[in-house]
Each structure stands twice: as C-alpha cells, then as structure tokens.
Design a protein around this motif. Structure first.
Motif, PDB file in Angstrom:
ATOM      1  N   HIS A 202      45.063  40.361  41.173  1.00  0.00           N
ATOM      2  CA  HIS A 202      45.654  40.359  39.832  1.00  0.00           C
ATOM      3  C   HIS A 202      46.002  41.773  39.383  1.00  0.00           C
ATOM      4  O   HIS A 202      45.533  42.752  39.962  1.00  0.00           O
ATOM      5  CB  HIS A 202      44.642  39.834  38.798  1.00  0.00           C
ATOM      6  CG  HIS A 202      44.116  38.461  39.059  1.00  0.00           C
ATOM      7  ND1 HIS A 202      44.666  37.339  38.501  1.00  0.00           N
ATOM      8  CD2 HIS A 202      43.072  38.032  39.817  1.00  0.00           C
ATOM      9  CE1 HIS A 202      43.980  36.267  38.895  1.00  0.00           C
ATOM     10  NE2 HIS A 202      43.017  36.666  39.695  1.00  0.00           N
ATOM     11  N   HIS A 203      46.795  41.840  38.298  1.00  0.00           N
ATOM     12  CA  HIS A 203      46.826  43.069  37.508  1.00  0.00           C
ATOM     13  C   HIS A 203      46.447  42.672  36.090  1.00  0.00           C
ATOM     14  O   HIS A 203      46.505  41.493  35.742  1.00  0.00           O
ATOM     15  CB  HIS A 203      48.185  43.798  37.582  1.00  0.00           C
ATOM     16  CG  HIS A 203      49.355  43.105  36.939  1.00  0.00           C
ATOM     17  ND1 HIS A 203      50.528  43.761  36.645  1.00  0.00           N
ATOM     18  CD2 HIS A 203      49.550  41.813  36.548  1.00  0.00           C
ATOM     19  CE1 HIS A 203      51.393  42.909  36.092  1.00  0.00           C
ATOM     20  NE2 HIS A 203      50.831  41.736  36.032  1.00  0.00           N
TER      21      HIS A 203
ATOM     22  N   HIS B  16      47.911  36.182  42.448  1.00  0.00           N
ATOM     23  CA  HIS B  16      47.696  35.172  41.403  1.00  0.00           C
ATOM     24  C   HIS B  16      48.882  34.198  41.322  1.00  0.00           C
ATOM     25  O   HIS B  16      48.716  32.999  41.161  1.00  0.00           O
ATOM     26  CB  HIS B  16      47.474  35.886  40.062  1.00  0.00           C
ATOM     27  CG  HIS B  16      47.076  34.984  38.940  1.00  0.00           C
ATOM     28  ND1 HIS B  16      47.016  35.421  37.642  1.00  0.00           N
ATOM     29  CD2 HIS B  16      46.717  33.677  38.914  1.00  0.00           C
ATOM     30  CE1 HIS B  16      46.646  34.404  36.864  1.00  0.00           C
ATOM     31  NE2 HIS B  16      46.454  33.342  37.615  1.00  0.00           N
TER      32      HIS B  16
ATOM     33  N   CYS C 292      51.916  37.661  37.584  1.00  0.00           N
ATOM     34  CA  CYS C 292      50.772  38.441  38.088  1.00  0.00           C
ATOM     35  C   CYS C 292      50.725  38.396  39.625  1.00  0.00           C
ATOM     36  O   CYS C 292      50.918  37.324  40.184  1.00  0.00           O
ATOM     37  CB  CYS C 292      49.483  37.852  37.491  1.00  0.00           C
ATOM     38  SG  CYS C 292      47.986  38.750  37.915  1.00  0.00           S
TER      39      CYS C 292
HETATM   40 ZN   LIG Z   1      46.371  37.311  37.332  1.00  0.00          ZN
END
Ligand SMILES: [Zn+2]
Length: 184
Positions: free
Chosen positions: A49-50, A159, A167
């Motif tokens: 993720h970010h 994600h 994401c």
């Molecule tokens: Zn994410």
C-alpha cells in the motif's frame, strides 16, 4: 581455509536473521487498543500500500504521520486499530502497526486474514518511494519469511489487485510488478 569457512557461515547466519529496524508500538506511542484477532501464520500473501498522504524522511515526522493514521482509522473509519500490519517511512524505518500476529484491516476481498499489509508513508502515483523505504520493505518481507510469519512461496500483490483502488499509486505499483513473487 577452515577459519574462512567458519567466518563465511557466521556471516550467512547474520544475513539470514537480519530484519530491518522496527519501531514498536510503544516506541511510537500507539494508542492502546483491544482488538485481538489472531492471524494464522505463515500467511500466503503480502499486500503493498501507500498511505496517500504526506511523506516523511525523519523518525519524528514519520511517528507523527503514523499516529495521525492510527487516529484516523480508529476515529473516522471506526476500525479497532490502525489498519496496516506495518508502515514504512522514507526515513528507512519500519513502524509496527498490527504486526505479524494480528489480522489487519487493509484490504477487502477476504485478504486481511491471509496477508501482511505493508504501507509506505506518502503518495506514490508519480514518484517511487526512496531507496531507504524500498530496501526496508524488501528487508521486512525477508524478515517475515525467515521468522516463519510469511510463507517462503508467498505471493506479492498491490492493494489494487484485490480491491478497486489506485493504491499503491501508479509509479510504485509499476515498480513492484517487477519484484520477486509478484502476481496480479
Ligand atoms: Zn492500500
């Protein structure tokens, strides 16, 4: 020759066991929570993720981000804790979220009980995380495998591969597509 072999095997042991610096919950001042959903390990997936927020390059700035994210996830999203298993800053540190042993809240589609969710702090739609952060993510995954929390044949996903989302950002996503064991 014998001494050299001994030295080499000692070095291998050190390399194998090496984990990145992990800032524990008590070290970053996490809010105390009561969600104890134990994760069955080793997990078969790692999800990247970010945070899609501001980046941080110092420990104190990253801690402030992690605290804000925990409060946002608890107070606004109504989750029992910060959603990610771990967060990684561009200071090169790993920040413990729910950790290796508890089910996270970072990806829908049945993925939470089967995966470690690692989120790099910042927005990576148009730039990559810096080398310190990338190395910390890779090292954390190796660490999880070496400690038996992550299967050695784990599958790496972004994600967006499990939930409709942008994401972890286009640029970061394009990068992890080339990492070992990635499978969309
Ligand atoms: Zn994410």
């Amino acid at each position: 020759m014998l001494r050299l072999a001994g030295l080499l095997s000692a070095l291998c042991v050190i390399t194998y066991a090496q984990c990145p610096n992990i800032i524990t919950r008590s070290q970053w001042g996490a809010r105390r929570v009561n969600c104890l959903s134990a994760m069955k390990t080793p997990v078969p997936f790692v999800v990247i993720h970010h945070t899609e927020g501001a980046a941080c390059t110092t420990r104190s700035a990253c801690i402030s981000q992690v605290k804000d994210i925990q409060s946002y996830h608890i107070d606004s999203r109504k989750w029992c804790d910060i959603g990610y298993s771990f967060l990684v800053g561009e200071d090169g540190n790993v920040y413990e979220g729910r950790g290796w042993n508890k089910v996270g809240a970072h990806a829908l589609g049945g993925m939470n009980p089967k995966s470690i969710g690692i989120s790099v702090i910042g927005s990576f739609s148009s730039r990559k995380p810096n080398l310190a952060a990338l190395n910390a993510v890779k090292s954390l995954i190796r660490c999880g495998v070496s400690k038996g929390y992550v299967r050695s044949n784990y599958i790496l996903k972004g994600h967006r591969n499990v939930t409709p989302t942008s994401c972890p950002g286009n640029t970061f996503y394009n990068l992890i597509k080339g990492w070992p064991q990635f499978k969309a």
